[in-house]
Scaffold this active site. Structure first.
Site, mmCIF file in Angstrom:
data_model
loop_
_atom_site.group_PDB
_atom_site.id
_atom_site.type_symbol
_atom_site.label_atom_id
_atom_site.label_comp_id
_atom_site.label_asym_id
_atom_site.label_seq_id
_atom_site.Cartn_x
_atom_site.Cartn_y
_atom_site.Cartn_z
ATOM 1 N N GLY A 208 -4.196 4.489 0.986
ATOM 2 C CA GLY A 208 -2.971 3.685 0.873
ATOM 3 C C GLY A 208 -2.883 2.679 2.000
ATOM 4 O O GLY A 208 -3.878 2.395 2.666
ATOM 5 N N ASN A 209 -1.716 2.119 2.200
ATOM 6 C CA ASN A 209 -1.513 1.210 3.330
ATOM 7 C C ASN A 209 -0.072 1.321 3.822
ATOM 8 O O ASN A 209 0.731 2.040 3.244
ATOM 9 C CB ASN A 209 -1.885 -0.233 2.950
ATOM 10 N N HIS A 210 0.239 0.611 4.911
ATOM 11 C CA HIS A 210 1.529 0.786 5.585
ATOM 12 C C HIS A 210 2.678 -0.010 4.975
ATOM 13 O O HIS A 210 3.757 -0.040 5.558
ATOM 14 C CB HIS A 210 1.407 0.388 7.063
#
Ligand code: CTP
Length: 400
Positions: A208-210
């Protein structure tokens, strides 16, 4: 100009209340219907007779009116209005609105109103700058109300600073712009993507990412509050949506997001893609949990489809397509390349090098680059303010 618009004017007890007589007159002259509510202390600053004469309607102050104990129906007043403008807004009424306190007719009407509420705070500069006032203003904004910032200048105390209520003409122009913009936006259906995507590796893990989704959600709220119908396709996030005009489609992976966008894009007038979509996804998703067998683990990833680019190929002449570019270096050159390659009307560039911009923050600093080369650089702002700037640019394209 304001023909047939119903404006409820709420006035609280500040010296700036004297300006509302001129404001009521401007609204009536422009064709609006005006009803006025005063807080009990506002009567000390502007007379009900003046306002009743100029608004051509009886002024509402108390829950009970007349000798026969007739009740003023605050629910009806709130339902009647297209717009509830509270000007001037004192620190006292602001604090009560933020806390849900309801000890006069204006506050009861505020709590029951379904229309857009816009407030114009007016007070001394130190009162305005106080942390509790600023916190209350943020709270009102979070409730979906609009805040017209006070001007700087000479204050009733004799001090100079920020706290003056804008002049009647400025408030009138704000209201007129609001109605013009909502008229345009109420005809629009907007597709929006927001948040991250999660690309699953096995039943318990993902890449995923932030991205928090805050920018996309701020855009959704802004568009919906101005009358647009919004289809919000969002990756995993913690944000709630309250507005009934927002149709929310929760997805997880880039592939799910693409599918939802392809299904809805043909019916939309505008698409704004703010999601941080994974560029790569695992080639194989393991059915069972991957065990830690070796000292290294090699993952094979395959490219996901670029949703924005795909929509750029499908875009009809009248559709407006907008993308974001989050860059760390050669920011403008990279953004321009994406603008061309993805067939966009404009791109919103944010650089991770700008303090307070990017993932997780409540603020953002953007540059908007149009396909005709026009470039607008904005300062660091709250994300809901950035959302307004983006919506303004959309309106300008439609107006042109
Ligand atoms: N985007 C998309 N689908 C993808 C990748 C990106 O719709 N698979 C959209 C984003 O929502 C954003 C724009 O494309 O509006 C640019 O995204 P960004 O991550 O900045 O750029 P990429 O095109 O992915 O290029 P790179 O990662 O190489 O900078």
């Amino acid at each position: 100009m304001l023909e047939g618009k119903k404006i409820l004017l709420g006035i609280s007890g500040s010296i700036a209340a004297y300006k509302t007589a001129a404001l009521a007159r401007l609204f009536v002259k422009a064709g609006a219907e005006v009803k006025v509510i005063l807080t009990p202390s506002a009567k000390d600053f502007v007379t009900p007779v003046t306002l009743a004469t100029l608004s051509k309607n009886p002024v509402n102050i108390d829950f009970i009116k007349g000798k026969n104990g007739e009740w003023t129906n605050h629910v009806e007043l709130g339902l009647w209005a297209d717009l509830f403008l509270i000007a001037p807004l004192t620190a006292n009424t602001l604090g009560k609105m933020a806390q849900g306190i309801c000890d006069n007719l204006l506050l009861a009407t505020y709590l029951s109103a379904r229309c857009k509420v816009v407030v114009a705070p007016a007070m001394d500069l130190d009162m305005f700058a106080h942390a509790s006032t600023q916190k209350n203003i943020q709270t009102l904004r979070a409730y979906g109300n609009e805040v017209i910032e006070p001007n700087s200048g000479e204050l009733a105390s004799g001090l100079q600073g920020k706290g003056r209520m804008p002049e009647p003409e400025e408030l009138f122009n704000w209201v007129q712009t609001y109605f013009t913009q909502t008229q345009i936006l109420s005809k629009l259906k907007v597709l929006l993507t927001a948040g991250p995507t999660y690309e699953h590796l096995d039943p318990v893990r993902f890449i995923g990412n932030h991205s928090s989704g805050k920018m996309g959600f701020a855009l959704a709220e802004q568009l919906a509050s101005m009358g647009a119908e919004v289809i919000l396709v969002c990756g995993p996030n913690q944000i709630k949506t309250n507005h009934t005009a927002i149709k929310r489609i929760d997805v997880s992976s880039a592939a799910d997001m693409l599918k939802a966008c392809l299904a809805h894009f043909p019916k939309c007038n505008v698409a704004i893609l703010s999601a941080a979509v994974a560029d790569y996804t695992p080639e194989v998703v393991s059915e069972n949990k991957i065990k830690k067998n070796g000292s290294t683990l090699v993952l094979k990833l395959k490219k996901t489809e670029d949703i924005l680019k795909k929509l750029g190929t499908l875009k009809k002449k009248k559709q407006i397509l907008i993308g974001f570019a989050l860059e760390t270096n050669n920011e403008e050159a990279n953004a321009n390349k994406k603008l061309q390659e993805k067939n966009l009307d404009f791109i919103i560039l944010n650089s991770l090098n700008d303090k307070g911009a990017g993932f997780g923050f409540d603020t953002n600093q953007v540059t908007i680059i149009h396909k005709n080369g026009n470039k607008i650089k904005y300062g660091l702002k709250a994300k809901h303010e950035v959302a307004k700037d983006i919506v303004d640019q959309i309106i300008q394209i439609i107006h042109a």
